[in-house]
Every structure is written in C-alpha cells, then in structure tokens.
Design an enzyme around this catalytic site. Structure first.
Site, PDB file in Angstrom:
ATOM      1  N   HIS A 193       0.414  -3.894  -0.235  1.00 57.39           N
ATOM      2  CA  HIS A 193       0.579  -2.438  -0.095  1.00 57.39           C
ATOM      3  C   HIS A 193      -0.189  -1.669  -1.166  1.00 57.39           C
ATOM      4  O   HIS A 193       0.332  -1.396  -2.241  1.00 57.39           O
ATOM      5  CB  HIS A 193       2.083  -2.115  -0.172  1.00 57.39           C
ATOM      6  CG  HIS A 193       2.446  -0.714   0.177  1.00 57.39           C
ATOM      7  ND1 HIS A 193       3.735  -0.363   0.557  1.00 57.39           N
ATOM      8  CD2 HIS A 193       1.745   0.439   0.212  1.00 57.39           C
ATOM      9  CE1 HIS A 193       3.786   0.934   0.804  1.00 57.39           C
ATOM     10  NE2 HIS A 193       2.584   1.452   0.586  1.00 57.39           N
TER      11      HIS A 193
ATOM     12  N   HIS B 148      -3.157   1.744  -1.716  1.00 60.25           N
ATOM     13  CA  HIS B 148      -3.885   2.897  -1.160  1.00 60.25           C
ATOM     14  C   HIS B 148      -5.151   3.059  -1.999  1.00 60.25           C
ATOM     15  O   HIS B 148      -5.103   3.637  -3.075  1.00 60.25           O
ATOM     16  CB  HIS B 148      -3.047   4.174  -1.260  1.00 60.25           C
ATOM     17  CG  HIS B 148      -1.726   4.108  -0.543  1.00 60.25           C
ATOM     18  ND1 HIS B 148      -1.558   4.567   0.744  1.00 60.25           N
ATOM     19  CD2 HIS B 148      -0.512   3.650  -0.928  1.00 60.25           C
ATOM     20  CE1 HIS B 148      -0.298   4.400   1.119  1.00 60.25           C
ATOM     21  NE2 HIS B 148       0.364   3.842   0.119  1.00 60.25           N
ATOM     22  N   PHE B 149      -6.267   2.507  -1.515  1.00 58.91           N
ATOM     23  CA  PHE B 149      -7.494   2.561  -2.317  1.00 58.91           C
ATOM     24  C   PHE B 149      -8.352   3.802  -2.036  1.00 58.91           C
ATOM     25  O   PHE B 149      -9.438   3.947  -2.589  1.00 58.91           O
ATOM     26  CB  PHE B 149      -8.312   1.270  -2.157  1.00 58.91           C
ATOM     27  CG  PHE B 149      -7.786   0.122  -2.989  1.00 58.91           C
ATOM     28  CD1 PHE B 149      -6.770   0.300  -3.917  1.00 58.91           C
ATOM     29  CD2 PHE B 149      -8.318  -1.162  -2.856  1.00 58.91           C
ATOM     30  CE1 PHE B 149      -6.279  -0.754  -4.692  1.00 58.91           C
ATOM     31  CE2 PHE B 149      -7.845  -2.226  -3.630  1.00 58.91           C
ATOM     32  CZ  PHE B 149      -6.824  -2.022  -4.540  1.00 58.91           C
ATOM     33  N   ARG B 150      -7.848   4.707  -1.167  1.00 60.49           N
ATOM     34  CA  ARG B 150      -8.432   6.065  -1.003  1.00 60.49           C
ATOM     35  C   ARG B 150      -9.865   6.081  -0.487  1.00 60.49           C
ATOM     36  O   ARG B 150     -10.550   7.097  -0.620  1.00 60.49           O
ATOM     37  CB  ARG B 150      -8.394   6.836  -2.338  1.00 60.49           C
ATOM     38  CG  ARG B 150      -7.069   6.838  -3.069  1.00 60.49           C
ATOM     39  CD  ARG B 150      -5.970   7.431  -2.243  1.00 60.49           C
ATOM     40  NE  ARG B 150      -4.761   7.680  -3.031  1.00 60.49           N
ATOM     41  CZ  ARG B 150      -3.561   7.814  -2.488  1.00 60.49           C
ATOM     42  NH1 ARG B 150      -3.391   7.730  -1.172  1.00 60.49           N
ATOM     43  NH2 ARG B 150      -2.518   8.061  -3.230  1.00 60.49           N
TER      44      ARG B 150
ATOM     45  N   ASP C 143       2.583  -0.523  -3.901  1.00 59.54           N
ATOM     46  CA  ASP C 143       2.394   0.833  -3.367  1.00 59.54           C
ATOM     47  C   ASP C 143       1.485   1.634  -4.309  1.00 59.54           C
ATOM     48  O   ASP C 143       1.742   2.801  -4.610  1.00 59.54           O
ATOM     49  CB  ASP C 143       3.730   1.550  -3.139  1.00 59.54           C
ATOM     50  CG  ASP C 143       3.569   2.856  -2.363  1.00 59.54           C
ATOM     51  OD1 ASP C 143       2.482   3.092  -1.784  1.00 59.54           O
ATOM     52  OD2 ASP C 143       4.526   3.657  -2.344  1.00 59.54           O
TER      53      ASP C 143
ATOM     54  N   HIS D 298      -3.424   9.081  -7.895  1.00 54.78           N
ATOM     55  CA  HIS D 298      -3.851  10.484  -7.851  1.00 54.78           C
ATOM     56  C   HIS D 298      -4.360  10.795  -9.245  1.00 54.78           C
ATOM     57  O   HIS D 298      -3.853  10.240 -10.228  1.00 54.78           O
ATOM     58  CB  HIS D 298      -2.663  11.402  -7.515  1.00 54.78           C
ATOM     59  CG  HIS D 298      -2.036  11.127  -6.185  1.00 54.78           C
ATOM     60  ND1 HIS D 298      -2.626  11.463  -4.994  1.00 54.78           N
ATOM     61  CD2 HIS D 298      -0.859  10.525  -5.857  1.00 54.78           C
ATOM     62  CE1 HIS D 298      -1.845  11.108  -3.981  1.00 54.78           C
ATOM     63  NE2 HIS D 298      -0.765  10.520  -4.478  1.00 54.78           N
TER      64      HIS D 298
ATOM     65  N   HIS E 181       8.650  -0.578   0.412  1.00 55.80           N
ATOM     66  CA  HIS E 181       9.242   0.104  -0.751  1.00 55.80           C
ATOM     67  C   HIS E 181      10.694   0.574  -0.570  1.00 55.80           C
ATOM     68  O   HIS E 181      11.009   1.745  -0.671  1.00 55.80           O
ATOM     69  CB  HIS E 181       8.368   1.262  -1.236  1.00 55.80           C
ATOM     70  CG  HIS E 181       7.830   2.208  -0.186  1.00 55.80           C
ATOM     71  ND1 HIS E 181       8.578   2.692   0.855  1.00 55.80           N
ATOM     72  CD2 HIS E 181       6.612   2.772  -0.051  1.00 55.80           C
ATOM     73  CE1 HIS E 181       7.839   3.510   1.583  1.00 55.80           C
ATOM     74  NE2 HIS E 181       6.633   3.573   1.058  1.00 55.80           N
TER      75      HIS E 181
HETATM   76  C1  NCD Z   1       1.598   7.284  -0.968  1.00 53.81           C
HETATM   77  C2  NCD Z   1       0.181   7.828  -1.150  1.00 53.81           C
HETATM   78  O1  NCD Z   1      -0.054   8.601  -2.091  1.00 53.81           O
HETATM   79  O2  NCD Z   1      -0.704   7.455  -0.358  1.00 53.81           O
HETATM   80  N1  NCD Z   1       2.480   8.077  -1.753  1.00 53.81           N
HETATM   81  C3  NCD Z   1       3.695   7.711  -2.205  1.00 53.81           C
HETATM   82  O3  NCD Z   1       4.385   8.559  -2.773  1.00 53.81           O
HETATM   83  N2  NCD Z   1       4.149   6.466  -2.101  1.00 53.81           N
HETATM   84  C4  NCD Z   1       1.980   7.281   0.478  1.00 53.81           C
HETATM   85  C5  NCD Z   1       3.180   6.386   0.770  1.00 53.81           C
HETATM   86  O4  NCD Z   1       3.108   5.164   0.648  1.00 53.81           O
HETATM   87  O5  NCD Z   1       4.228   6.878   1.172  1.00 53.81           O
HETATM   88 ZN    ZN Z   2       2.338   3.444   0.290  1.00 57.30          ZN
HETATM   89 ZN    ZN Z   3       5.173   4.846   1.879  1.00 56.75          ZN
END
Ligand code: NCD
Ligand code: ZN
Ligand code: ZN
Length: 427
Positions: free
Chosen positions: A55, A57-59, A295, A299, A225
């Site tokens: 899990h 998020h590499f954007r 996760d 940012h 999560h």
């Molecule tokens: C995640 C994101 O910023 O992409 N943000 C978060 O608060 N966990 C999205 C997600 O996994 O819900």
């Molecule tokens: Zn996530």
């Molecule tokens: Zn999530």
C-alpha cells in the site's frame, strides 16, 4: 550456484547459521554448507526476507512534486522493502487499461524496487473487472472519500465481489462508509475535530457492509489500514479469505498526543485514541492482523502546513516501516516470526507472488540487518521527495544491505543500481 549468502538466516520460523544459494535471482537451496561463484559472509548479522509494502501512493503520474516512482521506490529500498504496490489515486487515476499500462511503463523506467499496480474501481468501470484484471495485481475500492479518492457506491459491492471471484485477483478496500462520513462532516481545526468527523462507527459500518456483501463469495478481500477497536472486533470473526492490515502510524501514534503540527498528522482513517492504538498493536502481537502496510501518502510540507481544514490527508512511511518494527522486534514487542509474517510472508501471500520468505523457489529478496545499529529517525536521512516524517526522533534499525532477485541493491546504506532496476511483479 551464482551466489551464496552466509549468515544467521530466519528460515522456517527460527534463526540458523546457514548458506542461502542463489541462482538466476531465485533461492535455489538453503543448507549448512554451500559452494558458489561468489560467497558473501555476514557472520553474526541477520539475513531476513525483504519486506513487501502492498500500500503506497507514489503520486506518479500527475503529482510528482509530492513524490515520483524513482524517489518513492528509492525510499522503499533504503527501508528494506523489495516490492511495493501502488494505489490508483494518481492523475489520471488508474482506472482504465490504458492508464494502467502507462503507469507500468513509467514505473518500469523509474522504479528501484519491484512493483505492482492496482486498478481503481468506480461506478464507471465497475463492470470491467475481467478485462482490467490481466493488467494489474488487484483492485482498489474506496467506500469513503479520502485524498483524490475514487468512490464506489456500496450497493455495487456484491456485483464487484462476484466479478473479482471469477478473475481471482485480490480487492483492497478503504473501509470508511461515505454516508456515515457525510453525517459527521464538520469544519476541522484540530486532529480531535478530524477524529470526530470520521468516527470509528464509519469504519465499522463499512466493514459490516463488506462482510455482508462478500458472504457468498470466496474472493480475497483485504481491508486496508484498519484503525479502530470497533473495526478490529468485527474482523476478529472474519472468514479466511478476508485479510486486514494496519499502518505504523495507527499502531504507534494517537490523536491526543502533542504534535509539533496538527495538520501534518491529518490522515484517513484518522489517528484515533490511545486505546485504539494500543489495541491494534496488541492485535499485531496476538496474530489477529495479517499485515503491516505503510499507506505511504506523501504531501509536501508546504501543503501540510496550510490551515488544518485545507491541508491534505496522508502521511509518508514507506522508508520507516521496516526500521521501526525491526527496532520494536529487537525490544521484544513482537517476535521475529510475527514481524517477518506481517512485513514479508503474508503480504507475499496476499499478492500471490513468490517473495517474502527465505525458501527455495522464492525470489532472493533479502535484507541484512545488524541489530546493534540503532538510530533515531530524522527527515534528512530519508529519501522521499516530501522531506518530512511523522516519526521524527523515533528509534529504528535500518537494514545495512538489500538484495533483490540476488542483486545487491543497497550495500552499506548506499544504492548500487540505477533507476529502472525494479520489475513488474505480474505477468
Ligand atoms: C491517502 C493519499 O493521500 O493518497 N491519504 C490518506 O490519508 N491515507 C489516500 C488514502 O489511502 O486514503
Ligand atoms: Zn492509501
Ligand atoms: Zn485509504
């Protein structure tokens, strides 16, 4: 045999001094004595399977000021993770075959570690699981709004579970119920407000809907999560095809703590109470949770330092997950069996890839750890583009070396390969 790694290896649930024989990137055999072209001896250092983070998020594409596949995967490697799976809430979102192929192409060019990708399932593509399935490692569903989230109406769940059961790919679900979130929505100034706006009952309702809609299918479903005692209670009785994961932040942080900045710690699901945190950690130590997942949701500090209500939700964590839990395992908060199961073996099983175990036939993804090398985490030692960490000053043990498919990726905390080394884990 191409290469032998000799040291104190975690094999079949315990440490033994042995040789791991590697050929064509795979573990070929594990024996007391083996001979090979190259023989590396790590004396009393630990040889552990590298971690798999299902899990992140590499954007990339679309938000590469926060992170890209190169920086995110480099951070993963320095943290002892040989394989990551990227979530679909990029720009564009990964919801069509074309966008999935594009993401895989860019990841192939940039990634330092092996990678998988998920297809996001929304109302619009919810009839297309069979065609999407061949191109991805699983599907992601958001039942509640989060950062750039894609929503699926809960009345579509049963049909999506049915389709997933035909194609045998796992579903990963953000389990907060949107109608419940809307009922509690308010203007937020603090983490306490964020918690009130996303109470545990919303997680409970989403999980209940998942359990009900999935009761006639055996398709693998993963609850991402998990964050509350209520959710945990519901999942204690789950059938075996339903798995769940927790993050380092939900097991090590809680909303009432004093933080240098409130908005930095804004995340979905929210950080909850000390009791939630302790119950989740306790569940890790009692084998009621399947995996740890970071996760990793980077940012920039600039974005996070806006007013609380405007700041985006999400915290980074791909590089710190393994080091935090190596330290906690050294301190006997978890056993090595539990730690390697949570970070390596079970994530590999969920993705159905031959990674995450020191066992013949598995990829030679191995981290070398010196338990004496304790450090305190600081943002400047990390490799994510976002430049900060919610675990500043936390004690941790970073792995010294990392091998992926038998290649030395990190040696003495220095990267040895170039971007693009990482490979796609599916067909
Ligand atoms: C995640 C994101 O910023 O992409 N943000 C978060 O608060 N966990 C999205 C997600 O996994 O819900
Ligand atoms: Zn996530
Ligand atoms: Zn999530």
């Amino acid at each position: 045999m191409d290469m032998i790694l000799e040291g104190k290896a975690f094999v079949n649930g315990s440490f033994e001094h042995c040789c791991i024989g590697i050929s064509n990137g795979k573990i070929l055999s594990i024996k007391k004595i083996l001979k090979g072209d190259q023989h590396l001896i790590f004396k009393n250092k630990l040889l552990l399977p590298a971690a798999i983070d299902i899990h992140v998020h590499f954007r990339d594409p679309g938000m590469t000021a926060k992170e890209d596949f190169a920086t995110g995967s480099l951070a993963a490697a320095y943290g002892g993770t040989s394989c990551v799976c990227d979530m679909p809430n990029t720009l564009p979102a990964t919801t069509t075959i074309q966008d999935i192929i594009k993401k895989k192409t860019l990841a192939n060019r940039k990634s330092f570690v092996d990678f998988g990708v998920y297809a996001g399932i929304t109302d619009a593509n919810s009839n297309s699981l069979s065609s999407l399935a061949q191109h991805c490692n699983g599907f992601k569903i958001y039942l509640g709004s989060s950062t750039n989230a894609l929503l699926l109406p809960p009345n579509k769940l049963m049909d999506v579970f049915y389709q997933a059961s035909k194609v045998k790919k796992p579903l990963f679900i953000h389990a907060e119920d949107e109608s419940c979130l809307l009922n509690h929505k308010k203007v937020e100034h603090t983490l306490a407000d964020h918690l009130q706006g996303r109470p545990a009952v919303c997680e409970e309702q989403a999980i209940q809907k998942i359990l009900t809609a999935s009761s006639s299918f055996l398709t693998p479903i993963h609850i991402c999560h998990l964050s509350s005692c209520e959710g945990l209670e519901l999942l204690k009785k789950r059938p075996t095809h339903i798995t769940c994961g927790v993050t380092p932040h939900h097991t090590l942080l809680n909303a009432e703590q004093h933080f240098p900045s409130q908005s930095c710690y804004k995340v979905n699901p929210p950080l909850r109470t000390r009791l939630d945190k302790e119950s989740l950690f306790d569940a890790l130590a009692h084998d009621t949770i399947d995996i740890l997942e970071s996760d990793h949701a980077p940012h920039t500090l600039e974005e996070k330092q806006q007013e609380f209500d405007a700041a985006p939700s999400g915290v980074p964590g791909v590089e710190t997950m393994v080091p935090l839990f190596l330290y906690l395992t050294k301190k006997q908060q978890l056993s090595f069996q539990q730690m390697t199961s949570l970070l390596c073996a079970r994530p590999g099983e969920i993705l159905a890839v031959p990674k995450g175990k020191l066992q013949p036939g598995y990829d030679a993804d191995i981290m070398v750890v010196d338990l004496k090398k304790e450090t305190k985490i600081t943002a400047d030692m990390l490799h994510s583009k976002c430049g900060w960490t919610p675990f500043e000053k936390f004690p941790a043990i970073f792995p010294l070396h990392l091998f992926i498919r038998g290649e030395k990726l990190i040696e003495d905390r220095e990267i040895q390969v170039s971007r693009g080394f990482g490979q796609y884990i599916g067909e």
